[in-house]
Design a protein around this motif. Sequence first.
Motif, PDB file in Angstrom:
ATOM      1  N   ALA A  45       0.833  -1.198   0.000  1.00  0.00           N
ATOM      2  CA  ALA A  45       0.000   0.000   0.000  1.00  0.00           C
ATOM      3  C   ALA A  45       0.870   1.251   0.000  1.00  0.00           C
ATOM      4  O   ALA A  45       0.515   2.266  -0.585  1.00  0.00           O
ATOM      5  N   ALA A  46       2.010   1.179   0.658  1.00  0.00           N
ATOM      6  CA  ALA A  46       2.955   2.303   0.728  1.00  0.00           C
ATOM      7  C   ALA A  46       2.290   3.573   1.242  1.00  0.00           C
ATOM      8  O   ALA A  46       2.535   4.658   0.737  1.00  0.00           O
ATOM      9  N   ASN A  47       1.424   3.438   2.232  1.00  0.00           N
ATOM     10  CA  ASN A  47       0.736   4.638   2.706  1.00  0.00           C
ATOM     11  C   ASN A  47       1.202   5.134   4.070  1.00  0.00           C
ATOM     12  O   ASN A  47       0.874   6.234   4.463  1.00  0.00           O
ATOM     13  N   CYS A  48       1.993   4.342   4.807  1.00  0.00           N
ATOM     14  CA  CYS A  48       2.392   4.840   6.124  1.00  0.00           C
ATOM     15  C   CYS A  48       3.693   5.630   6.055  1.00  0.00           C
ATOM     16  O   CYS A  48       3.950   6.471   6.904  1.00  0.00           O
ATOM     17  N   ARG A  49       4.502   5.373   5.068  1.00  0.00           N
ATOM     18  CA  ARG A  49       5.770   6.076   4.786  1.00  0.00           C
ATOM     19  C   ARG A  49       6.839   5.848   5.849  1.00  0.00           C
ATOM     20  O   ARG A  49       7.836   6.547   5.881  1.00  0.00           O
ATOM     21  N   MET A  50       6.636   4.882   6.732  1.00  0.00           N
ATOM     22  CA  MET A  50       7.617   4.695   7.800  1.00  0.00           C
ATOM     23  C   MET A  50       8.897   4.047   7.275  1.00  0.00           C
ATOM     24  O   MET A  50       9.957   4.167   7.876  1.00  0.00           O
ATOM     25  N   CYS A  51       8.812   3.351   6.132  1.00  0.00           N
ATOM     26  CA  CYS A  51       9.972   2.597   5.662  1.00  0.00           C
ATOM     27  C   CYS A  51      10.826   3.412   4.686  1.00  0.00           C
ATOM     28  O   CYS A  51      11.559   2.842   3.882  1.00  0.00           O
ATOM     29  N   LEU A  52      10.732   4.727   4.743  1.00  0.00           N
ATOM     30  CA  LEU A  52      11.539   5.558   3.849  1.00  0.00           C
ATOM     31  C   LEU A  52      13.030   5.288   4.072  1.00  0.00           C
ATOM     32  O   LEU A  52      13.503   5.245   5.201  1.00  0.00           O
ATOM     33  N   GLN A  86      12.437   9.064   8.396  1.00  0.00           N
ATOM     34  CA  GLN A  86      11.688   8.155   9.268  1.00  0.00           C
ATOM     35  C   GLN A  86      11.169   8.893  10.507  1.00  0.00           C
ATOM     36  O   GLN A  86      10.023   8.699  10.933  1.00  0.00           O
ATOM     37  N   LYS A  87      12.015   9.744  11.054  1.00  0.00           N
ATOM     38  CA  LYS A  87      11.597  10.470  12.257  1.00  0.00           C
ATOM     39  C   LYS A  87      10.474  11.462  11.946  1.00  0.00           C
ATOM     40  O   LYS A  87       9.559  11.651  12.747  1.00  0.00           O
ATOM     41  N   ALA A  88      10.545  12.091  10.769  1.00  0.00           N
ATOM     42  CA  ALA A  88       9.490  13.032  10.385  1.00  0.00           C
ATOM     43  C   ALA A  88       8.170  12.287  10.211  1.00  0.00           C
ATOM     44  O   ALA A  88       7.110  12.749  10.641  1.00  0.00           O
ATOM     45  N   THR A  89       8.228  11.092   9.589  1.00  0.00           N
ATOM     46  CA  THR A  89       7.019  10.289   9.422  1.00  0.00           C
ATOM     47  C   THR A  89       6.428   9.953  10.786  1.00  0.00           C
ATOM     48  O   THR A  89       5.220  10.080  11.005  1.00  0.00           O
ATOM     49  N   MET A  90       7.303   9.538  11.689  1.00  0.00           N
ATOM     50  CA  MET A  90       6.833   9.174  13.020  1.00  0.00           C
ATOM     51  C   MET A  90       6.156  10.357  13.706  1.00  0.00           C
ATOM     52  O   MET A  90       5.105  10.214  14.334  1.00  0.00           O
ATOM     53  N   GLU A  91       6.724  11.540  13.534  1.00  0.00           N
ATOM     54  CA  GLU A  91       6.134  12.710  14.183  1.00  0.00           C
ATOM     55  C   GLU A  91       4.714  12.963  13.656  1.00  0.00           C
ATOM     56  O   GLU A  91       3.799  13.250  14.415  1.00  0.00           O
ATOM     57  N   PHE A  92       4.542  12.795  12.346  1.00  0.00           N
ATOM     58  CA  PHE A  92       3.207  12.991  11.778  1.00  0.00           C
ATOM     59  C   PHE A  92       2.238  11.903  12.247  1.00  0.00           C
ATOM     60  O   PHE A  92       1.075  12.175  12.532  1.00  0.00           O
ATOM     61  N   VAL A 123       9.306  14.857  23.424  1.00  0.00           N
ATOM     62  CA  VAL A 123       8.158  15.702  23.702  1.00  0.00           C
ATOM     63  C   VAL A 123       7.521  16.082  22.372  1.00  0.00           C
ATOM     64  O   VAL A 123       8.216  16.411  21.419  1.00  0.00           O
ATOM     65  N   SER A 124       6.208  16.041  22.307  1.00  0.00           N
ATOM     66  CA  SER A 124       5.520  16.371  21.068  1.00  0.00           C
ATOM     67  C   SER A 124       5.546  17.875  20.814  1.00  0.00           C
ATOM     68  O   SER A 124       5.425  18.663  21.740  1.00  0.00           O
ATOM     69  N   ARG A 125       5.705  18.253  19.543  1.00  0.00           N
ATOM     70  CA  ARG A 125       5.647  19.669  19.191  1.00  0.00           C
ATOM     71  C   ARG A 125       4.231  20.060  18.787  1.00  0.00           C
ATOM     72  O   ARG A 125       3.970  21.189  18.449  1.00  0.00           O
ATOM     73  N   PHE A 126       3.345  19.077  18.780  1.00  0.00           N
ATOM     74  CA  PHE A 126       1.981  19.324  18.305  1.00  0.00           C
ATOM     75  C   PHE A 126       1.108  19.756  19.481  1.00  0.00           C
ATOM     76  O   PHE A 126       0.886  18.976  20.404  1.00  0.00           O
TER      77      PHE A 126
END
Lengths: 790, 174
Positions: A45-52, A86-92, A123-126
């Motif tokens: 599906a390639a929709n989670c983007r975690m494996c970039l 990967q870290k940016a994906t995780m943050e989203f 810590v979350s920035r959101f």
Amino acid sequence: MSDEVTIEIDGRPLKARKGQMLIEVADAHGIRIPRFCYHPKLSVAANCRMCLVEVEKAPKALPACATPVADGMKVYTRSPKALAAQKATMEFLLINHPLDCPICDQGGECELQDLALGYGRDVSRFAERKRVVADPDLGPLVATDMTRCIHCTRCVRFGEEIAGVKELGAVGRGEHMRITTYVPHPLRSELSGNVIDLCPVGALTSKPFRFRARPWELIQHEGVAPHDAVGSNIHIHTLRGRVMRVVPHDNEEVNETWLSDRDRFSYEGLYGPDRLERPLLREGGVLQEADWELALERAAARLREVVAAHGPDAVGVLVSPSATVEELYLAQKLARGLGSGNVDHRLRQGDFGADPAMGRAPGLGMRIPELERVDAALLVGSDIRMDQPLLGLRLRKAGMRGAEIAVLNPVDYEFYFPVAHRLITDPPGMVRALAAIAADLVRHSDIAVPPAVAGLVEGARVEEAHAAVAHTLRRAGRGLVVLGAQAHASPWFGALRLLAGYVAAASGAALAELPFGANAAGAWLAGAVPHRGPGGAPAQPAGLDARAMLERPRRAYVLLGVEPERDAWNPAAAARALGEAELVIQIAPWLSEAGRRWAHVALPAAAFAETSGTFVNADGRWQSFEGAARPPGEARPAWKILRVLGTLLDLEGFGYEDPDEIRREVRAAVEAAPDPAGTVAAVALPETAASLWRVGDVPIYAVDPLVRRSRPLQETPLAVEAALRVAPATAARLGLAAGARVRVRQDGTQAELEVVLDRRVAEGCALVHAGVPGSEGLGPAVGPLEIVAG
Amino acid sequence: MSAARDAGAGRVVLDEKVRAEIDDWVRRYPPERRRSAVLAALRIVQHHNGGYLTVPLMDAVAEYLDLEPISVYEVATFYSMLETRPVGRHHISVCTNVSCMLRGGEEILAHLERRLGIKAGESTPDGRYYLKREEECLAACCGAPAMQIDHVYYENLTPEKVDEILDRLERDDG
């Protein structure tokens, strides 16, 4: 041209197959790339983007799950660029994920939790509001907390691609997207529980297990599932000696990574209210608790009395097809030690005319994974999807690949693969149709026609549909003929078995026999059949089969793990025989209401997960397991109960120290005995005409005492009660109105059933399920049925 | 206006003329790709059903095109031009994506909400207007802020211009 390419991941040169995705190659070499939506058994599906990951010469990081390898490709999974992606994906992903791990059942075994530890910020920035999603009710098995969902769509793809029933979908778009059935309804798939394992977060969890224990408190044991011929490998999770849940244990050769709901949730029946915890003895007509010593002595003494007064043939031993090899072996040894040949595990079988021609043990006729690669199949009396869910799943893969699958059934069961030929007819019609298919093959084959088969095909009317099925099988490189549960329940199973054997041989197909139970093959090998001893050697003395033992009542019965009012082919005959017997010894984990009326001695046995033993699956695979949980109260493993009983009866060879010894003895017998298959001169043929035939298949959650006690399974839409299910044309002919309650008569007993119109049922038949509430009082699972009054 | 007739038990059967229109689209795809006509089918059914879809209608489309019902629900809820509940006659879509936001798109939306007395995603009680939720991007960045009413673009908007447009629409509507 070579199919192989060389790539480099994190500086390691690796060989890969053309067209493979990067993540597959990395996984094969133990290079761990984080992922959520990717699953090796599902589409990409390639929709989670975690494996970039970073790929040399690519301007941006690429998803490893959807990037095919190319020769000379250089990949970096831990480079600054890859890690940043990967870290940016995780943050989203964490923006909308609640921080409720402390009250989440997935906590401790959560893919998101684990990866957040490595890739998340402290810590979350959101600081904005997180979204909240209402939870759909998916029924009694799968709990939902959809606010936790990260939209990987594994569950959606599972339904569509694996289970063959798309029930869950991704509804809405963008931030409003949610996973739901849209129209509220409980999941109807027999494989629905697998979405619990697939869900990488705590959005879909086990409802029966909800809040029962934390994963890290559980002790994991290896086990084998106890309901069908697959013998799925499982992990049993216990807490303080009690079974808390069952999950699949990967085994590509058996269950892949899947588990049927029946195997996953049946453990919920273990601790039912009618669990036997202490031995019971009937004193002055009343069952009373007794200690083991007294109960066993009394059982042995009374068995001895019956043998002394009426001869050993007055004893009948009925054993469960889901008992272990060790238990079955000791049960037959006990019977034969007493001098009785009356031992059988085939309680739901309707005819035994083909017994001498049977092979050493029933099975698939091929390895389980080979089922995926058949080109053609003929299902005879089989709802393979409900009877053997994971074999159905394998056959579906063949069907989706283009295998031509034909069905010969009394009910037009719903399959999730294309059906090429559909022969839906009443029970005698099934024999005639199979004879017609065989007759067509006689014309095209050089294989000698056995005399009994010659008698069956003589005068068969070959219609176009029969010839088409025969042609399909003949043309197939890898064909398969399946004799399912409904074939075994036919009063002319002998004829069906001989015909199927010939059809398979003449068309070059394999023959699969799939009777009831988890260990039917083990039962044959252990000698729990009246005409054959361990390994298949001729039995001394030969005895009565299960049906005959109940229709020609014995003075004494030993019942091992069976409830004849639900498990017998003819419950009415069972009730008569057991009700009038002088002695009924019930060795079982539970005592049903009917058992309470019959039993003179009830010996509490360990249930599934509580005993060690061996099952032999449809593959012929011997799978041994240890006890995982503590039997409640004073319950003991059945093999130990039989061992003591044998010793108290002064029978020889009951001095076993452990079950391994028993298993080795059966193994040796199997290795020593030659293939026992002989020939049959003639078998019974349908002669009676009936205006209405009962077709009594056993619904998926009614097959054995354990699953019948699992409350969550009994609350699913697949658990049904007995009704008179007839096609509209049959109803019109008999003047039956939908919804009316009618009295039906069978074999001298009556029952009141509701009329339900069901287009799947063959004309002239009434589908009245066996093994379910409402049909306990009726007669043969397959046989004539009379309407008494509307 | 109807798209289907009642078949009992919560089921409906698509009308002959609706099926004929769908068939026209089915013919444009290979026979084994019948399901590709789902978007066109939903648009046709919605048109004949007063501008919105119901579960029985979506089920009928699923059956007609040999799709699982949930696949049809997915499509119907994904595309913003398909509605799954009754909505107002005139569909107003205000863009609030980056270009429009920077040029006052959010004020335009707020003005419309005030004037119509409804929130984005709601319809006016008289059934005249339906203010769509999050309709972005309208691909009209050079005319930002922009909106669409019944597929007609209006660009470089101010609250006054919006009032004029609606006044005119109401006059024409009678």
